[in-house]
Scaffold this motif. Structure first.
Motif, PDB file in Angstrom:
ATOM      1  N   ALA A  94       0.600  -1.626   0.364  1.00 33.97           N
ATOM      2  CA  ALA A  94       0.180   0.004   0.336  1.00 33.97           C
ATOM      3  C   ALA A  94       1.140   1.291  -0.215  1.00 33.97           C
ATOM      4  O   ALA A  94       0.685   1.725  -1.013  1.00 33.97           O
ATOM      5  N   GLN A  95       1.472   1.634   1.202  1.00 28.57           N
ATOM      6  CA  GLN A  95       2.956   2.284   1.010  1.00 28.57           C
ATOM      7  C   GLN A  95       3.731   2.989  -0.216  1.00 28.57           C
ATOM      8  O   GLN A  95       3.529   3.769  -0.787  1.00 28.57           O
ATOM      9  N   ASN A  96       3.990   1.527  -1.457  1.00 29.23           N
ATOM     10  CA  ASN A  96       4.399   1.828  -2.558  1.00 29.23           C
ATOM     11  C   ASN A  96       3.220   2.319  -3.506  1.00 29.23           C
ATOM     12  O   ASN A  96       4.220   3.150  -4.328  1.00 29.23           O
ATOM     13  N   ALA A 110      -0.365   0.755 -13.431  1.00 28.25           N
ATOM     14  CA  ALA A 110      -0.277  -0.745 -13.350  1.00 28.25           C
ATOM     15  C   ALA A 110      -1.025   0.037 -11.198  1.00 28.25           C
ATOM     16  O   ALA A 110      -2.474  -0.782 -10.539  1.00 28.25           O
ATOM     17  N   ALA A 111      -0.219   0.798 -10.376  1.00 24.58           N
ATOM     18  CA  ALA A 111      -0.922   1.074  -9.823  1.00 24.58           C
ATOM     19  C   ALA A 111      -1.924   2.359  -9.303  1.00 24.58           C
ATOM     20  O   ALA A 111      -2.614   1.562  -8.343  1.00 24.58           O
ATOM     21  N   ARG A 112      -2.573   3.323 -10.247  1.00 15.78           N
ATOM     22  CA  ARG A 112      -3.217   3.304 -10.181  1.00 15.78           C
ATOM     23  C   ARG A 112      -4.762   2.665 -10.037  1.00 15.78           C
ATOM     24  O   ARG A 112      -5.960   2.485 -10.044  1.00 15.78           O
ATOM     25  N   VAL A 113      -4.648   1.861 -10.925  1.00 11.73           N
ATOM     26  CA  VAL A 113      -5.946   0.921 -11.951  1.00 11.73           C
ATOM     27  C   VAL A 113      -6.314   0.149 -10.366  1.00 11.73           C
ATOM     28  O   VAL A 113      -7.062  -0.075  -9.856  1.00 11.73           O
ATOM     29  N   CYS A 114      -5.497  -0.468 -10.138  1.00 11.79           N
ATOM     30  CA  CYS A 114      -5.439  -1.148  -7.989  1.00 11.79           C
ATOM     31  C   CYS A 114      -6.202   0.745  -7.705  1.00 11.79           C
ATOM     32  O   CYS A 114      -7.503   0.106  -6.804  1.00 11.79           O
ATOM     33  N   ASP A 115      -5.148   1.505  -7.255  1.00 14.65           N
ATOM     34  CA  ASP A 115      -5.629   2.249  -6.526  1.00 14.65           C
ATOM     35  C   ASP A 115      -7.913   2.821  -6.976  1.00 14.65           C
ATOM     36  O   ASP A 115      -8.052   2.653  -5.473  1.00 14.65           O
ATOM     37  N   ASP A 124     -10.061  -0.007  -0.921  1.00  7.13           N
ATOM     38  CA  ASP A 124      -9.028   0.235  -0.425  1.00  7.13           C
ATOM     39  C   ASP A 124      -7.747  -0.841  -0.510  1.00  7.13           C
ATOM     40  O   ASP A 124      -6.502  -1.405  -0.787  1.00  7.13           O
ATOM     41  N   TRP A 125      -8.023  -1.101  -2.460  1.00  3.96           N
ATOM     42  CA  TRP A 125      -7.124  -1.769  -2.508  1.00  3.96           C
ATOM     43  C   TRP A 125      -5.859  -1.414  -3.432  1.00  3.96           C
ATOM     44  O   TRP A 125      -5.784  -0.001  -3.530  1.00  3.96           O
ATOM     45  N   PHE A 126      -4.415  -1.944  -3.208  1.00  2.00           N
ATOM     46  CA  PHE A 126      -3.356  -1.720  -4.165  1.00  2.00           C
ATOM     47  C   PHE A 126      -2.154  -2.600  -4.810  1.00  2.00           C
ATOM     48  O   PHE A 126      -3.286  -3.844  -4.717  1.00  2.00           O
ATOM     49  N   LEU A 127      -1.471  -2.015  -5.175  1.00  2.32           N
ATOM     50  CA  LEU A 127      -0.861  -3.467  -5.969  1.00  2.32           C
ATOM     51  C   LEU A 127       0.329  -4.014  -5.529  1.00  2.32           C
ATOM     52  O   LEU A 127       1.357  -4.043  -4.103  1.00  2.32           O
ATOM     53  N   PRO A 128       0.681  -5.720  -4.916  1.00  7.82           N
ATOM     54  CA  PRO A 128       0.846  -5.943  -4.082  1.00  7.82           C
ATOM     55  C   PRO A 128       3.125  -6.001  -3.846  1.00  7.82           C
ATOM     56  O   PRO A 128       3.202  -5.279  -5.579  1.00  7.82           O
ATOM     57  N   SER A 129       3.462  -5.664  -3.062  1.00  6.43           N
ATOM     58  CA  SER A 129       4.737  -5.252  -2.877  1.00  6.43           C
ATOM     59  C   SER A 129       5.082  -6.808  -3.297  1.00  6.43           C
ATOM     60  O   SER A 129       5.115  -8.086  -3.850  1.00  6.43           O
ATOM     61  N   LYS A 130       7.018  -6.680  -3.821  1.00  4.49           N
ATOM     62  CA  LYS A 130       7.716  -7.732  -4.897  1.00  4.49           C
ATOM     63  C   LYS A 130       7.649  -9.262  -3.764  1.00  4.49           C
ATOM     64  O   LYS A 130       6.656 -10.332  -4.283  1.00  4.49           O
ATOM     65  N   ARG A 185      -2.685  -7.622 -10.824  1.00  6.34           N
ATOM     66  CA  ARG A 185      -4.288  -8.386  -9.389  1.00  6.34           C
ATOM     67  C   ARG A 185      -3.998  -7.167  -8.340  1.00  6.34           C
ATOM     68  O   ARG A 185      -2.727  -7.948  -7.665  1.00  6.34           O
ATOM     69  N   ALA A 186      -5.200  -6.942  -8.853  1.00 10.12           N
ATOM     70  CA  ALA A 186      -5.027  -6.531  -6.957  1.00 10.12           C
ATOM     71  C   ALA A 186      -5.311  -6.350  -5.497  1.00 10.12           C
ATOM     72  O   ALA A 186      -5.625  -8.286  -5.632  1.00 10.12           O
ATOM     73  N   ILE A 187      -4.806  -6.510  -4.715  1.00 13.09           N
ATOM     74  CA  ILE A 187      -4.828  -6.691  -3.316  1.00 13.09           C
ATOM     75  C   ILE A 187      -5.119  -5.723  -2.460  1.00 13.09           C
ATOM     76  O   ILE A 187      -5.200  -4.594  -2.371  1.00 13.09           O
ATOM     77  N   ARG A 188      -5.935  -6.545  -0.884  1.00 15.67           N
ATOM     78  CA  ARG A 188      -6.165  -5.094   0.029  1.00 15.67           C
ATOM     79  C   ARG A 188      -5.763  -5.945   1.698  1.00 15.67           C
ATOM     80  O   ARG A 188      -6.062  -7.274   1.285  1.00 15.67           O
TER      81      ARG A 188
END
Length: 190
Positions: A94-96, A110-115, A124-130, A185-188
């Motif tokens: 989420a921070q990334n 990618a980040a905006r699509v998740c956000d 509250d979806w976000f792009l996963p960290s590594k 693929r978004a996560i939360r």
């Protein structure tokens, strides 16, 4: 046991008759299982001691959306250094994602699509960290609907590139150019 059952039944009937119903069972504290539908998506990880966001005695974890948000999209703004999106740990996606959005105004990343995703009432979806993306890969057979594609993480590599993972081989690439295209693929977190 029979008397306890009758007591609970009559207590419930009496309470309903007063238009106030509160039923509690001992099964309400069940821990959800990996791969089950939970809070807008599919549960794929329960936080463990040492993870960012872990709280002893509380249930917290990560949920993945049931389908991809994009099939071919850029990681970030081509040629733009993204600062602050370099964390790889579980609990930093989420921070990334916020750091990428702060450093890149493009809409098709990618980040905006998740956000911008709203799914089952959750926004509250976000792009996963590594590392979060690797957990998805390790549990992909329990989650389903993952293709053998290259998925983006929110973790930057060298400021200009993003880490990604091949969901066929499991290999993580840090030098995959940010101008390249990957799946999202978004996560939360909960």
């Amino acid at each position: 046991m029979k008397h306890l059952t009758y007591f609970l039944f009559f207590s419930l009937v009496f309470t309903i008759g007063l238009k106030s119903c509160s039923v509690q069972t001992s099964n309400t504290n069940k821990t959800p299982k990996i791969g089950t539908t939970y809070q807008g998506g599919i549960l794929f990880y329960l936080l463990q001691e040492g993870d960012i966001g872990y709280v002893s005695g509380e249930l917290h974890g990560l949920i993945v959306s049931p389908s991809d948000q994009s099939s071919e999209i850029e990681w970030g703004c081509f040629g733009t250094r993204i600062k602050g999106a370099n964390r790889t740990d579980v609990g930093t996606g989420a921070q990334n994602t916020l750091a990428i959005l702060a450093g890149c105004n493009e809409t098709q990343i990618a980040a905006r699509v998740c956000d911008e995703l709203v799914l089952e009432g959750y926004d509250d979806w976000f792009l996963p960290s590594k590392d979060e993306l690797n957990l998805l890969y390790l549990n992909k057979d329990l989650i389903t609907n993952f293709g053998d594609f290259y998925y983006w993480s929110s973790s930057g590599y060298g400021g200009f590139n993003g880490w990604g993972q091949d969901f066929f081989s499991g290999y993580q690439y840090g030098n995959f150019d940010e101008y390249g295209y990957g799946y999202v693929r978004a996560i939360r977190a909960f």
